[in-house]
Write an enzyme that holds these catalytic residues in place. Sequence first.
Site, PDB file in Angstrom:
ATOM      1  N   CYS A 232    -114.877  -9.345  49.389  1.00  0.00           N
ATOM      2  CA  CYS A 232    -113.183  -9.847  49.134  1.00  0.00           C
ATOM      3  C   CYS A 232    -113.009  -9.026  47.796  1.00  0.00           C
ATOM      4  O   CYS A 232    -113.185  -9.685  46.635  1.00  0.00           O
ATOM      5  CB  CYS A 232    -113.335 -11.868  48.892  1.00  0.00           C
ATOM      6  SG  CYS A 232    -113.341 -12.162  50.168  1.00  0.00           S
ATOM      7  N   GLY A 236    -111.350  -4.403  42.949  1.00  0.00           N
ATOM      8  CA  GLY A 236    -112.978  -3.984  42.764  1.00  0.00           C
ATOM      9  C   GLY A 236    -113.822  -3.763  41.348  1.00  0.00           C
ATOM     10  O   GLY A 236    -114.444  -3.334  41.356  1.00  0.00           O
ATOM     11  N   GLY A 237    -113.433  -5.008  40.612  1.00  0.00           N
ATOM     12  CA  GLY A 237    -114.116  -4.805  39.627  1.00  0.00           C
ATOM     13  C   GLY A 237    -115.216  -5.203  39.099  1.00  0.00           C
ATOM     14  O   GLY A 237    -116.188  -4.393  38.975  1.00  0.00           O
ATOM     15  N   CYS A 354    -114.212 -18.338  40.542  1.00  0.00           N
ATOM     16  CA  CYS A 354    -114.162 -18.621  39.232  1.00  0.00           C
ATOM     17  C   CYS A 354    -113.639 -20.143  39.313  1.00  0.00           C
ATOM     18  O   CYS A 354    -112.654 -20.255  37.901  1.00  0.00           O
ATOM     19  CB  CYS A 354    -112.938 -17.514  38.711  1.00  0.00           C
ATOM     20  SG  CYS A 354    -111.913 -17.221  39.634  1.00  0.00           S
TER      21      CYS A 354
END
Length: 403
Positions: A232, A236-237, A354
């Site tokens: 997922c 793209g962090g 998160c």
Amino acid sequence: MRLHRNLVYTVIASMRLIFNEEEYADKVVEKALKRDKRWGARDRKFVAETIYEMVRWKRLYNEIAGTKNHYSNENVWKNFAVYAILKGFKLPDWNQLQGVPERRIKGKFDELQKQRVFKESIPDWLDEMAVKELGEKHWTKEIHALNKQASVILRVNTLKTNKLSLRKRLNDEGINTEFIPGHPDALKLVERANVFITQCFKDGLFEVQDASSQLVADYLDVKPGMKVIDTCAGAGGKTLHLAALMENKGQLIATDIYESKLKKLKKRARRAGVHNVTTKPLDSSKVMKKMKGTADRVLIDAPCSGIGVLKRNPDSKWKLQPEFVENIKKTQAEILENYAALVKNGGKLVYATCSVLPSENEKQVQQFLKNHPEFNFVKEKKVSVHKSGFDGFYMALLEKITN
């Protein structure tokens, strides 16, 4: 600081876009900061922080102002007056701010501190759900911490530089940073600043990424030369962090259902000097079938309620609905079920969110393990907002048993 008419008018216009047009606060702030190129750092700070504060404390200010969640121009001004009084600004002699009842505002504020839904400015349903899942004591601390302003955290791009060198270069550009214990690649800004205009950013020496988010890629235990799938990936962090941990060696596949996000990832990867990433939009079941049982490591950074990141996305308190939370749990279970199939024997998987809700976190993992004896539970980490000072996160490491 005196209130300046053009800055306040920008805030008022922005609040109407967020509350009436349902635009995202971060996008509205971005637009607002482009309105006048003559604004200095202090002006920009006032505009951005006031918008976020008025969004964050929307329910509290509504209750004090008696505006009942209706955002006519007059009511937005009433809410702004509450903000200005509580922040200690001297009200200017403007038509919109005539007859503001300062003593009544302060008195009402004190009175409302006895009820958590007003004190912490949250919807009733969210408060009830979180108390049920976390317990009153823990949730009270957590939501209080979630209402504080988020710090700006950078992740050093170790493919191009190191923490000491980047800190010095940023200092030369007028940006002071400090190290964060337990976060090897993180730098925290001492004072908020627009880091995206720095030469360091243009040179790809860092990404903006919260300290808690930086723990996730590390948890996956990647090594150079592996085949790793970020399922997922979004923009793209975490993918870029994985690439750095892999030292640009091996195969890193970034997938997502949104191709537009993967395009952003490609752009970020170029700037970061990352060249071991392949992007694959999940536009057919064939993509998944081809990758089944092939990955040394799989990251599932699952979609979630986002309750752990309310401090940086305060408007999601008002956009989030109980039905969404229930539906997202079903999606999480499906994603975990489907993407776990990509792990090869002896490989590892990280499931992360998160969120701070056990129903989205450890309970999802426990249910998955009940149905999948071929996976072993290795470890988990729960990052509490009030204990860490950073975003709320959950991550679990699972290992697929070798037959």
